[in-house]
Design an enzyme around this catalytic site. Structure first.
Site, short mmCIF file in Angstrom:
data_model
loop_
_atom_site.label_atom_id
_atom_site.label_comp_id
_atom_site.label_asym_id
_atom_site.label_seq_id
_atom_site.Cartn_x
_atom_site.Cartn_y
_atom_site.Cartn_z
N GLU A 85 59.92 -3.68 33.94
CA GLU A 85 60.73 -4.64 34.72
C GLU A 85 62.17 -4.20 34.97
O GLU A 85 63.11 -4.91 34.65
CB GLU A 85 60.71 -6.01 34.01
CG GLU A 85 59.30 -6.53 33.77
CD GLU A 85 59.29 -7.84 32.99
OE1 GLU A 85 60.35 -8.44 32.79
OE2 GLU A 85 58.19 -8.25 32.56
N GLU A 96 48.57 -7.20 32.94
CA GLU A 96 48.82 -8.52 32.34
C GLU A 96 48.25 -9.64 33.21
O GLU A 96 48.86 -10.65 33.44
CB GLU A 96 50.34 -8.73 32.12
CG GLU A 96 51.01 -7.64 31.31
CD GLU A 96 52.51 -7.81 31.19
OE1 GLU A 96 53.03 -8.91 31.48
OE2 GLU A 96 53.21 -6.85 30.81
O1 G3I Z 1 58.42 -15.45 16.88
C1 G3I Z 1 59.22 -16.59 17.24
C2 G3I Z 1 59.06 -17.70 16.22
O2 G3I Z 1 59.57 -17.26 14.96
C3 G3I Z 1 59.81 -18.94 16.70
O3 G3I Z 1 59.58 -20.01 15.77
C4 G3I Z 1 59.30 -19.33 18.09
C5 G3I Z 1 59.98 -20.57 18.62
O4 G3I Z 1 61.26 -20.18 19.11
O5 G3I Z 1 59.53 -18.23 19.00
C6 G3I Z 1 58.77 -17.10 18.61
O6 G3I Z 1 59.01 -16.04 19.51
C7 G3I Z 1 58.38 -16.25 20.79
C8 G3I Z 1 57.48 -15.04 21.07
O7 G3I Z 1 56.89 -15.14 22.39
C9 G3I Z 1 56.35 -14.93 20.03
O8 G3I Z 1 55.54 -16.07 20.15
C10 G3I Z 1 59.47 -16.31 21.85
O9 G3I Z 1 60.21 -17.49 21.67
C11 G3I Z 1 58.83 -16.32 23.23
O10 G3I Z 1 59.83 -16.21 24.24
C12 G3I Z 1 57.91 -15.12 23.39
O11 G3I Z 1 57.28 -15.21 24.67
C13 G3I Z 1 56.66 -14.00 25.09
C14 G3I Z 1 57.37 -13.52 26.36
O12 G3I Z 1 56.73 -12.32 26.82
C15 G3I Z 1 58.83 -13.24 26.08
O13 G3I Z 1 59.40 -12.67 27.26
C16 G3I Z 1 55.20 -14.27 25.42
O14 G3I Z 1 54.49 -14.59 24.22
C17 G3I Z 1 54.55 -13.05 26.06
O15 G3I Z 1 53.25 -13.37 26.55
C18 G3I Z 1 55.40 -12.58 27.25
O16 G3I Z 1 54.83 -11.41 27.73
C19 G3I Z 1 55.58 -10.76 28.78
C20 G3I Z 1 55.29 -9.29 28.70
O17 G3I Z 1 55.64 -8.80 27.42
C21 G3I Z 1 56.00 -8.55 29.81
N1 G3I Z 1 55.62 -9.08 31.12
C22 G3I Z 1 55.87 -10.52 31.25
C23 G3I Z 1 55.13 -11.28 30.17
C24 G3I Z 1 55.36 -12.77 30.32
O18 G3I Z 1 56.72 -13.09 30.14
#
Ligand code: G3I
Length: 412
Positions: A225, A331
């Site tokens: 990205e 994805e």
């Molecule tokens: O691990 C923490 C946890 O400790 C905390 O309690 C919780 C609540 O705040 O957050 C948890 O972290 C989250 C993480 O996923 C693990 O679950 C983050 O907040 C959350 O933002 C994160 O979201 C991920 C996202 O990327 C972040 O940009 C999604 O799961 C994941 O599917 C998504 O994947 C991305 C690809 O890597 C790149 N392409 C886009 C795609 C969608 O955004």
């Protein structure tokens, strides 16, 4: 038999449509398909790094054209396993998170349907970089947490290949990694220091995997990205601010330096079908190809049933394939408006048409897809769970989308 007849009719309709597109691709049309189609009036698509916006207005789809030649029949469905169905064309995988391990039904479903996995979050910089260790040792310290090695151990145990996701990204990379002394409130470091940190990070991550899990991680999303959606300008990330446009080349140079020769190096992005962004990606990818640094492009493919059209999306697959490198759908998910039968049916038809055309393009050699990854197994675990984008429902039962990917009718 009735089911087969319906399927053949549908396939002919789709082949007619595709044949029309192939006519244009082989110069039977006045439209030059070599340039990215303009997105006049198409609303901006959801950006994965932020909450998806409302579905944009759908584009018109081209009228079906009469078939001009026999297009090979899609292979008979080999089995209910997604990866078996596409064996010989591309691997079929899913992203998984460490929290899914231990769920017996989920593990069984993943092992039944897929032959590759991607860590959804466990191998991203914010999971692997240890700030206290960086500060105390005054150098980059990478530590693979148990939630990452649990997935790698599981994949190794079950002979699944792993997509390494992701080395250089603006998101989920701690700000302190770009700061003096790795301090939260430090000034940005110099270009020389940042290059040293980038190289050290990439070296440590790749070498950890190759040493402890030889041959398991077969591809890396080296850079993710790098470009803005609308303008196709470089995203103003700390990587860009400190290293300039060359941060992409530096990342690939270091990945090529430390990765084993058979490991594939990819650039990965979303909304690649948007004109300006596609042009920006094509430009940097062509430069990386000329330097012998890149093996493929990952099209994340966070789609919606109303945008982009399957035709626009698959034309983009073709354009990247024409660069002579691999293309992976990294994805895939397709959001829908609700979790009712009609919405799931419409979603199933989108997946079906998408995979009808992908199958035919692969048979025609118009595309060079080597991997397909769904971004999740079940709607309830999806990052877009409120829009039900995946193939399996909350009970891990197949939805029409699953049968759409397999191009077979769901038994009533
Ligand atoms: O691990 C923490 C946890 O400790 C905390 O309690 C919780 C609540 O705040 O957050 C948890 O972290 C989250 C993480 O996923 C693990 O679950 C983050 O907040 C959350 O933002 C994160 O979201 C991920 C996202 O990327 C972040 O940009 C999604 O799961 C994941 O599917 C998504 O994947 C991305 C690809 O890597 C790149 N392409 C886009 C795609 C969608 O955004």
């Amino acid at each position: 038999m009735k089911c087969m007849w319906k399927r053949s009719l549908r396939r002919w309709l789709c082949m007619g449509l595709l044949a029309g597109m192939c006519m244009s691709a082989v110069g039977c049309s006045k439209v030059d398909n070599s340039e990215p189609a303009s997105q006049d009036g198409a609303a901006a698509a959801p950006s994965p790094s932020t909450e998806p916006e409302a579905s944009p207005t759908p584009e018109a789809t081209p009228e079906a054209m009469p078939p001009i030649y026999e297009v090979p029949e899609a292979e008979a469905v080999l089995g209910t396993r997604l990866c078996e169905h596409y064996q010989g064309y591309f691997t079929v995988g899913t992203c998984i998170s460490s929290s899914m391990l231990g769920n017996e039904k989920l593990e069984k479903l993943v092992l039944e349907q897929f032959n590759t996995v991607t860590c959804e979050n466990e191998m991203k910089p914010d999971a692997l970089l240890n700030q206290m260790a960086c500060i105390s040792q005054n150098e980059v310290v990478v530590m693979f947490p148990k939630r990452a090695t649990d997935i790698l151990d599981w994949a190794k145990e079950h002979d699944l290949k792993v997509r390494g996701h992701v080395l250089v990204w603006h998101s989920q990379t701690p700000d302190w990694f770009f700061k003096e002394g790795f301090q939260n409130n430090g000034a940005l470091v110099s270009k020389e220091v940042m290059l040293s940190r980038m190289e050290s990070y990439i070296k440590q991550v790749i070498e950890y995997c190759d040493t402890n899990y030889p041959g398991l991680v077969y591809v890396w999303d080296v850079v993710n990205e790098a470009f803005e959606d609308g303008s196709g300008e470089y995203r103003n990330s700390y990587w860009y601010q400190i290293l300039g446009e060359d941060f992409i080349r530096y990342a690939f140079e270091y990945a090529r330096k430390y990765a084993s020769p058979e490991t594939k190096l990819f650039y990965n992005d979303f909304n690649c079908y948007i004109d300006q962004k596609q042009t920006a990606i094509m430009t940097v990818v062509k430069e990386l190809i000329s330097l012998g640094l890149i093996d493929g492009v990952g099209m994340q493919s966070h789609l919606d049933v109303d945008y982009p059209s399957v035709d626009n999306y698959t034309r983009t697959l073709e354009r990247f394939s024409k660069l002579g490198i691999e293309v992976q759908i990294t994805e895939l998910d397709v959001t829908t408006t609700g979790n009712d039968e009609a919405s799931f049916q419409k979603q199933g038809e989108y997946y079906d048409k998408l995979f009808q055309i992908i199958s035919i393009y692969e048979k025609l050699g118009s595309t060079n897809i080597t991997g397909l990854t769904l971004w999740g197994v079940s709607d309830i675990y999806s990052w877009r769970s409120s829009q039900y984008p995946l193939l399996f429902d909350a009970a891990l039962e197949p939805k029409p989308a699953y049968y759409g990917v397999l191009q077979e009718k769901q038994e009533q």
